[in-house]
Design a protein around this motif. Structure first.
Motif, PDB file in Angstrom:
ATOM      1  N   GLU A  19      70.131  12.395  16.024  1.00  0.00           N
ATOM      2  CA  GLU A  19      70.959  11.989  14.888  1.00  0.00           C
ATOM      3  C   GLU A  19      72.439  12.158  15.221  1.00  0.00           C
ATOM      4  O   GLU A  19      73.263  11.316  14.865  1.00  0.00           O
ATOM      5  N   SER A  20      72.780  13.230  15.913  1.00  0.00           N
ATOM      6  CA  SER A  20      74.155  13.449  16.340  1.00  0.00           C
ATOM      7  C   SER A  20      74.595  12.349  17.311  1.00  0.00           C
ATOM      8  O   SER A  20      75.688  11.802  17.196  1.00  0.00           O
ATOM      9  N   PHE A  21      73.727  12.026  18.270  1.00  0.00           N
ATOM     10  CA  PHE A  21      74.033  10.959  19.229  1.00  0.00           C
ATOM     11  C   PHE A  21      74.290   9.641  18.506  1.00  0.00           C
ATOM     12  O   PHE A  21      75.283   8.954  18.755  1.00  0.00           O
ATOM     13  N   PHE A  22      73.402   9.272  17.579  1.00  0.00           N
ATOM     14  CA  PHE A  22      73.573   8.008  16.852  1.00  0.00           C
ATOM     15  C   PHE A  22      74.840   8.012  16.010  1.00  0.00           C
ATOM     16  O   PHE A  22      75.508   6.987  15.878  1.00  0.00           O
ATOM     17  N   SER A  23      75.196   9.159  15.463  1.00  0.00           N
ATOM     18  CA  SER A  23      76.422   9.257  14.678  1.00  0.00           C
ATOM     19  C   SER A  23      77.640   8.953  15.549  1.00  0.00           C
ATOM     20  O   SER A  23      78.514   8.173  15.160  1.00  0.00           O
ATOM     21  N   PHE A  24      77.696   9.567  16.737  1.00  0.00           N
ATOM     22  CA  PHE A  24      78.801   9.297  17.662  1.00  0.00           C
ATOM     23  C   PHE A  24      78.782   7.845  18.131  1.00  0.00           C
ATOM     24  O   PHE A  24      79.824   7.188  18.207  1.00  0.00           O
ATOM     25  N   LYS A  56      77.596   5.153  16.630  1.00  0.00           N
ATOM     26  CA  LYS A  56      78.043   4.248  15.558  1.00  0.00           C
ATOM     27  C   LYS A  56      79.544   4.357  15.316  1.00  0.00           C
ATOM     28  O   LYS A  56      80.201   3.355  15.055  1.00  0.00           O
ATOM     29  N   ALA A  57      80.084   5.568  15.417  1.00  0.00           N
ATOM     30  CA  ALA A  57      81.511   5.760  15.169  1.00  0.00           C
ATOM     31  C   ALA A  57      82.372   5.206  16.301  1.00  0.00           C
ATOM     32  O   ALA A  57      83.443   4.661  16.063  1.00  0.00           O
ATOM     33  N   GLU A  58      81.897   5.328  17.532  1.00  0.00           N
ATOM     34  CA  GLU A  58      82.703   4.951  18.681  1.00  0.00           C
ATOM     35  C   GLU A  58      82.462   3.538  19.181  1.00  0.00           C
ATOM     36  O   GLU A  58      83.273   3.002  19.938  1.00  0.00           O
ATOM     37  N   ARG A  59      81.371   2.926  18.806  1.00  0.00           N
ATOM     38  CA  ARG A  59      81.047   1.567  19.266  1.00  0.00           C
ATOM     39  C   ARG A  59      80.793   0.671  18.062  1.00  0.00           C
ATOM     40  O   ARG A  59      79.703   0.169  17.845  1.00  0.00           O
ATOM     41  N   LYS A  60      81.854   0.453  17.294  1.00  0.00           N
ATOM     42  CA  LYS A  60      81.756  -0.353  16.073  1.00  0.00           C
ATOM     43  C   LYS A  60      81.356  -1.810  16.350  1.00  0.00           C
ATOM     44  O   LYS A  60      80.835  -2.482  15.473  1.00  0.00           O
ATOM     45  N   GLU A  61      81.572  -2.267  17.575  1.00  0.00           N
ATOM     46  CA  GLU A  61      81.186  -3.640  17.912  1.00  0.00           C
ATOM     47  C   GLU A  61      79.674  -3.866  17.838  1.00  0.00           C
ATOM     48  O   GLU A  61      79.213  -5.001  17.755  1.00  0.00           O
ATOM     49  N   LEU A  62      78.898  -2.798  17.801  1.00  0.00           N
ATOM     50  CA  LEU A  62      77.445  -2.940  17.662  1.00  0.00           C
ATOM     51  C   LEU A  62      77.064  -3.583  16.329  1.00  0.00           C
ATOM     52  O   LEU A  62      76.015  -4.193  16.216  1.00  0.00           O
ATOM     53  N   ARG A  63      77.922  -3.432  15.322  1.00  0.00           N
ATOM     54  CA  ARG A  63      77.631  -3.995  13.998  1.00  0.00           C
ATOM     55  C   ARG A  63      77.555  -5.518  14.011  1.00  0.00           C
ATOM     56  O   ARG A  63      76.893  -6.111  13.158  1.00  0.00           O
ATOM     57  N   SER A  64      78.255  -6.149  14.941  1.00  0.00           N
ATOM     58  CA  SER A  64      78.296  -7.612  14.959  1.00  0.00           C
ATOM     59  C   SER A  64      77.465  -8.236  16.080  1.00  0.00           C
ATOM     60  O   SER A  64      77.487  -9.438  16.271  1.00  0.00           O
ATOM     61  N   VAL A  65      76.725  -7.426  16.814  1.00  0.00           N
ATOM     62  CA  VAL A  65      75.906  -7.933  17.921  1.00  0.00           C
ATOM     63  C   VAL A  65      74.740  -8.753  17.378  1.00  0.00           C
ATOM     64  O   VAL A  65      74.073  -8.350  16.422  1.00  0.00           O
ATOM     65  N   ARG A  66      74.505  -9.895  17.967  1.00  0.00           N
ATOM     66  CA  ARG A  66      73.404 -10.771  17.550  1.00  0.00           C
ATOM     67  C   ARG A  66      72.312 -10.906  18.613  1.00  0.00           C
ATOM     68  O   ARG A  66      71.246 -11.427  18.349  1.00  0.00           O
ATOM     69  N   VAL A  67      72.597 -10.429  19.826  1.00  0.00           N
ATOM     70  CA  VAL A  67      71.662 -10.566  20.942  1.00  0.00           C
ATOM     71  C   VAL A  67      71.305  -9.172  21.449  1.00  0.00           C
ATOM     72  O   VAL A  67      72.197  -8.361  21.725  1.00  0.00           O
ATOM     73  N   HIS A  85      74.112   1.199  26.960  1.00  0.00           N
ATOM     74  CA  HIS A  85      74.042   1.692  28.348  1.00  0.00           C
ATOM     75  C   HIS A  85      75.416   2.167  28.820  1.00  0.00           C
ATOM     76  O   HIS A  85      75.543   3.247  29.407  1.00  0.00           O
ATOM     77  N   GLU A  86      76.447   1.373  28.559  1.00  0.00           N
ATOM     78  CA  GLU A  86      77.808   1.753  28.952  1.00  0.00           C
ATOM     79  C   GLU A  86      78.253   3.021  28.238  1.00  0.00           C
ATOM     80  O   GLU A  86      78.901   3.879  28.838  1.00  0.00           O
ATOM     81  N   TYR A  87      77.899   3.157  26.956  1.00  0.00           N
ATOM     82  CA  TYR A  87      78.261   4.350  26.193  1.00  0.00           C
ATOM     83  C   TYR A  87      77.576   5.588  26.775  1.00  0.00           C
ATOM     84  O   TYR A  87      78.218   6.620  26.968  1.00  0.00           O
ATOM     85  N   ILE A  88      76.289   5.498  27.055  1.00  0.00           N
ATOM     86  CA  ILE A  88      75.552   6.632  27.619  1.00  0.00           C
ATOM     87  C   ILE A  88      76.128   7.011  28.981  1.00  0.00           C
ATOM     88  O   ILE A  88      76.304   8.187  29.294  1.00  0.00           O
TER      89      ILE A  88
END
Length: 79
Positions: free
Chosen positions: A25-30, A32-43, A52-55
């Motif tokens: 849950e902590s990982f997902f929180s970080f 979501k906060a640091e990679r806001k571009e995930l909200r608009s990903v369609r693929v 992968h780049e974040y990890i």
């Protein structure tokens, strides 16, 4: 809850037992906060690449004071 069209099965702990998922849950929180571009990903492949780049960044850059400013990988190796 069963599998949806994406064949994802949720992982749920017993009621009032949040500690077993605290790390992820902590990982997902970080994430979501640091990679806001995930909200608009369609693929899905684009989302996988961003995650992968974040990890990779998270594991190889000294961003955590609680780990004596070592990377998680360096901290684990020293333990």
């Amino acid at each position: 809850m069963g599998e949806g069209e994406n064949k994802i099965t949720p992982s749920m702990s017993r009621k009032a037992n949040a500690l077993d998922n605290a790390c992820i849950e902590s990982f997902f929180s970080f994430l979501k906060a640091e990679r806001k571009e995930l909200r608009s990903v369609r693929v899905i492949d684009e989302a996988k690449q961003i995650i992968h780049e974040y990890i990779n960044y998270y594991n190889h850059h000294p961003i955590q004071g609680v780990l004596d400013y070592k990377t998680p990988k360096q901290y684990a190796a020293a333990s």
